[in-house]
Design a protein around this motif. Structure first.
Motif, mmCIF file in Angstrom:
data_model
loop_
_atom_site.group_PDB
_atom_site.id
_atom_site.type_symbol
_atom_site.label_atom_id
_atom_site.label_comp_id
_atom_site.label_asym_id
_atom_site.label_seq_id
_atom_site.Cartn_x
_atom_site.Cartn_y
_atom_site.Cartn_z
ATOM 1 N N UNK A 1 0.822 -1.220 0.000
ATOM 2 C CA UNK A 1 0.000 0.000 0.000
ATOM 3 C C UNK A 1 0.853 1.265 0.000
ATOM 4 N N UNK A 2 2.177 1.126 -0.063
ATOM 5 C CA UNK A 2 3.035 2.294 -0.277
ATOM 6 C C UNK A 2 3.789 2.822 0.936
ATOM 7 N N UNK A 3 3.727 2.153 2.078
ATOM 8 C CA UNK A 3 4.521 2.599 3.230
ATOM 9 C C UNK A 3 5.990 2.223 2.993
ATOM 10 N N UNK A 4 6.893 2.961 3.665
ATOM 11 C CA UNK A 4 8.330 2.719 3.469
ATOM 12 C C UNK A 4 8.896 2.009 4.689
ATOM 13 N N UNK A 5 9.660 0.953 4.445
ATOM 14 C CA UNK A 5 10.286 0.234 5.564
ATOM 15 C C UNK A 5 11.525 0.996 6.020
ATOM 16 N N UNK A 6 11.521 1.446 7.290
ATOM 17 C CA UNK A 6 12.733 2.087 7.819
ATOM 18 C C UNK A 6 13.675 1.037 8.382
ATOM 19 N N UNK A 7 13.116 -0.057 8.874
ATOM 20 C CA UNK A 7 13.936 -1.196 9.295
ATOM 21 C C UNK A 7 13.034 -2.412 9.471
ATOM 22 N N UNK A 8 13.654 -3.586 9.499
ATOM 23 C CA UNK A 8 12.914 -4.835 9.708
ATOM 24 C C UNK A 8 12.138 -5.245 8.474
ATOM 25 N N UNK A 9 11.001 -5.904 8.730
ATOM 26 C CA UNK A 9 10.127 -6.289 7.619
ATOM 27 C C UNK A 9 10.231 -7.751 7.217
ATOM 28 N N UNK A 10 11.072 -8.511 7.941
ATOM 29 C CA UNK A 10 11.260 -9.909 7.532
ATOM 30 C C UNK A 10 11.091 -10.848 8.713
ATOM 31 N N UNK A 11 10.823 -12.097 8.357
ATOM 32 C CA UNK A 11 10.931 -13.162 9.343
ATOM 33 C C UNK A 11 12.421 -13.327 9.629
ATOM 34 N N UNK A 12 12.777 -13.498 10.917
ATOM 35 C CA UNK A 12 14.202 -13.622 11.231
ATOM 36 C C UNK A 12 14.727 -14.970 10.753
ATOM 37 N N UNK A 13 15.985 -14.971 10.386
ATOM 38 C CA UNK A 13 16.597 -16.177 9.847
ATOM 39 C C UNK A 13 17.094 -17.072 10.990
ATOM 40 N N UNK A 14 16.159 -17.682 11.687
ATOM 41 C CA UNK A 14 16.478 -18.556 12.814
ATOM 42 C C UNK A 14 15.268 -19.426 13.094
ATOM 43 N N UNK A 15 15.434 -20.509 13.835
ATOM 44 C CA UNK A 15 14.264 -21.341 14.148
ATOM 45 C C UNK A 15 13.263 -20.554 15.000
ATOM 46 N N UNK A 16 12.052 -21.027 15.051
ATOM 47 C CA UNK A 16 11.047 -20.346 15.872
ATOM 48 C C UNK A 16 10.335 -19.268 15.079
ATOM 49 N N UNK A 17 9.379 -18.612 15.734
ATOM 50 C CA UNK A 17 8.473 -17.703 15.028
ATOM 51 C C UNK A 17 8.864 -16.249 15.282
ATOM 52 N N UNK A 18 10.098 -15.908 14.942
ATOM 53 C CA UNK A 18 10.622 -14.557 15.152
ATOM 54 C C UNK A 18 10.352 -13.667 13.938
ATOM 55 N N UNK A 19 9.873 -12.456 14.212
ATOM 56 C CA UNK A 19 9.760 -11.430 13.161
ATOM 57 C C UNK A 19 10.624 -10.249 13.598
ATOM 58 N N UNK A 20 11.407 -9.702 12.692
ATOM 59 C CA UNK A 20 12.274 -8.564 13.040
ATOM 60 C C UNK A 20 11.439 -7.375 13.509
ATOM 61 N N UNK A 21 11.965 -6.593 14.451
ATOM 62 C CA UNK A 21 11.265 -5.349 14.811
ATOM 63 C C UNK A 21 11.187 -4.472 13.558
#
Ligand code: NAD
Length: 485
Positions: free
Chosen positions: A346-366
């Protein structure tokens, strides 16, 4: 392999009940996906047993001296504090929240509630009114009877305590159903209350998903339901309560505004937004996820936020150095990732994060989004994950109107050096709980709850105790009865 205690599923009439008739419920450690416990849903026979135990125990509990009820709650608070470390480990296994957090925020806040309402029990008062001719009337605060508590998965121990403490202090009995995602914490509360001297049947825990909750709410013995959950569930539970003319407290979701004026202390404002967006990986109902920043401060705010988020330590939540944990479940991870993808689309800009973390478990980057507008999905819907949206504003009038342009009304925060403005702005935002120059602090003596779709009724403070009572009035005549014929 990690194993959580307790292993029994339910706690009824003062004892653990291990019944494997109901559907199995796996309790998964969100940091690895490993099964730490396998419990079972309550069957109709067990639901019946729990309600019958509560109904049988309640009259004698109501007749117990309020000060004695308070002493039992205070003893339970002391036991919780003594066992804080073990209870915190359990909470971490149940929810995935870092031990660094659970050591200070979960059993600790549950103990605060038990102690606070234990202290209020003996002070619960009614009213007395003098009338003409020596007549008078009095109104007592009497308990409701059997109450049902239904919990969400983000703060399982705290939610159980916040409901049980005022309910029991007022002389009621409770059947509590934790979230099926985090079933463990409430069981230990039942164990501790029993150890503190609570008579069997006064507090019972049964496991299960929505159908078990619905069976409890629909039962004719239930006088009140207190739900912590989503608005969608709130609609269903409130409708069921209405059908039986039952009292209700609804602690539901939100999309709360956090307003940062240009004169605010930058470091404090960033800290407040961190508490209100990333603590518990963002899984807090009152989070200030719409961060309105006055335009002159906007650049500095975003830059400092991104710098501070570099201090996030993602890792095994049982390691006390970890300060950022996973989401509670794979389902929650998928839901949060869906919102992030929508924000980008929808056009928002990512200042940081935005991904699932590359590790086991259900981590999402801040994750921090800028260039967010009021119409975007991420600015309108509750995400319940570590996603902060920055919205720019230019004037006080404008930001108040935009802060209120939501069907929710749970919480709000204002950061400003001008305290008069802080009070003025928070006073005009439609939210049940507000903070000036801090965020998300919920002491036991402060009423907590929402307006609009975020629900009604309050937890904490004397008002929560009163919400587990009803007024019973008696008129006392002291003279002859006058009748027309
Ligand atoms: P949810 O609504 O899916 O479930 C909440 C509880 O209701 C669970 O125990 C569930 O089993 C039960 N339930 C579901 N359907 C039911 C029915 N028909 N009858 C009776 N019980 C039923 O919520 P969740 O996903 O567990 O928790 C997240 C939500 O809770 C978010 O929206 C969050 O904002 C909200 N929440 C609010 C507060 C608050 O104090 N206002 C605190 C924490 C979480």
């Amino acid at each position: 392999m990690l194993r959580a205690q307790p292993t029994a599923s339910h706690h009824i009439a003062g004892a653990y009940i291990d019944d494997s008739e109901g559907a199995p419920m796996a309790c998964l450690y969100p940091a690895t996906g490993d099964k730490v416990a396998e419990l079972h849903e309550a069957t109709p026979a067990l639901i019946e047993r729990a309600l019958a135990a509560a109904q049988a125990a309640q009259p004698e509990w109501a007749a117990t001296a309020p000060a004695e009820r308070g002493r039992i709650l205070a003893r339970a608070a002391a036991i919780m504090r003594e066992r804080n470390h073990d209870l915190s480990v359990l909470e971490t296994l149940d929810t995935g929240k870092p031990l660094q957090e659970t050591l200070v925020a979960d059993a600790a806040s549950g103990a605060d509630a038990l102690e606070y309402f234990g202290g209020l029990a003996a002070g619960l008062q009614g009213q007395m009114l003098r009338l003409a001719g020596g007549d008078f009337c009095y109104a007592e605060r009497v308990p409701l009877g059997v109450c049902v508590g239904i919990g969400a998965w983000n703060y399982p121990t705290q939610i159980a305590c916040w409901k049980a403490a005022p309910c029991l202090a007022a002389g009621n009995a409770m059947v509590f159903k934790p979230s099926e995602v985090t079933p463990l914490g409430a069981l230990t509360l039942a164990e501790i209350l029993t150890e503190a001297g609570l008579p069997p049947g006064v507090f019972n825990v049964v496991q299960g998903a929505g159908a078990v909750g619905a069976a409890l709410v629909n039962d004719a013995r239930t006088a009140k339901v207190s739900l912590t959950g989503s608005v969608a569930t709130g609609h269903k539970v409130y409708a069921a309560a209405a059908a039986g003319m039952k009292q209700a407290t609804m602690e539901l979701g939100g999309k709360s505004p956090l307003v940062v004026f240009a004169d605010a202390d930058l470091e404090d404002a960033v800290s407040g937004a961190i508490l209100g967006n990333f603590y518990s990986s963002g899984q807090i109902c009152s989070n200030g996820t719409r961060v309105f920043v006055e335009r002159p401060l906007r650049g500095a705010f975003v830059a400092r936020m991104v710098e501070r988020l570099a201090g996030v330590v993602m890792g095994d939540p049982l390691d006390e150095a970890t300060n950022f944990g996973p989401l509670v479940s794979e389902r929650q991870l998928e839901s949060v990732m869906g919102f992030i993808r929508k924000g980008e689309a929808e056009g928002a800009t990512l200042a940081c994060g935005g991904h699932r973390a590359n590790r086991p478990g259900w981590f999402v980057e801040p994750t921090v989004f800028t260039d967010v507008t009021d119409e975007m999905t991420i600015a309108r819907e509750e995400i319940f994950g570590p996603v902060l949206s920055v919205l720019d504003f230019d004037s006080e009038e404008e930001v108040i109107a935009r802060a209120n342009a939501t069907p929710y009304g749970l919480a709000a925060g204002v950061f400003t050096a001008d305290l008069a403005r802080g009070h003025r702005v928070i006073g005009r935002i439609q939210a049940g709980t507000g903070w000036i120059n801090t965020y998300n602090l919920t002491p036991a003596g402060m009423p907590f709850g929402g307006m609009k779709l975020s629900g009604f009724g309050r937890e904490n403070a004397a008002v929560a105790l009163e919400s587990y009572t009803q007024l019973k009035s008696t008129y006392v005549a002291t003279g002859p009865v006058e009748a027309p014929f």
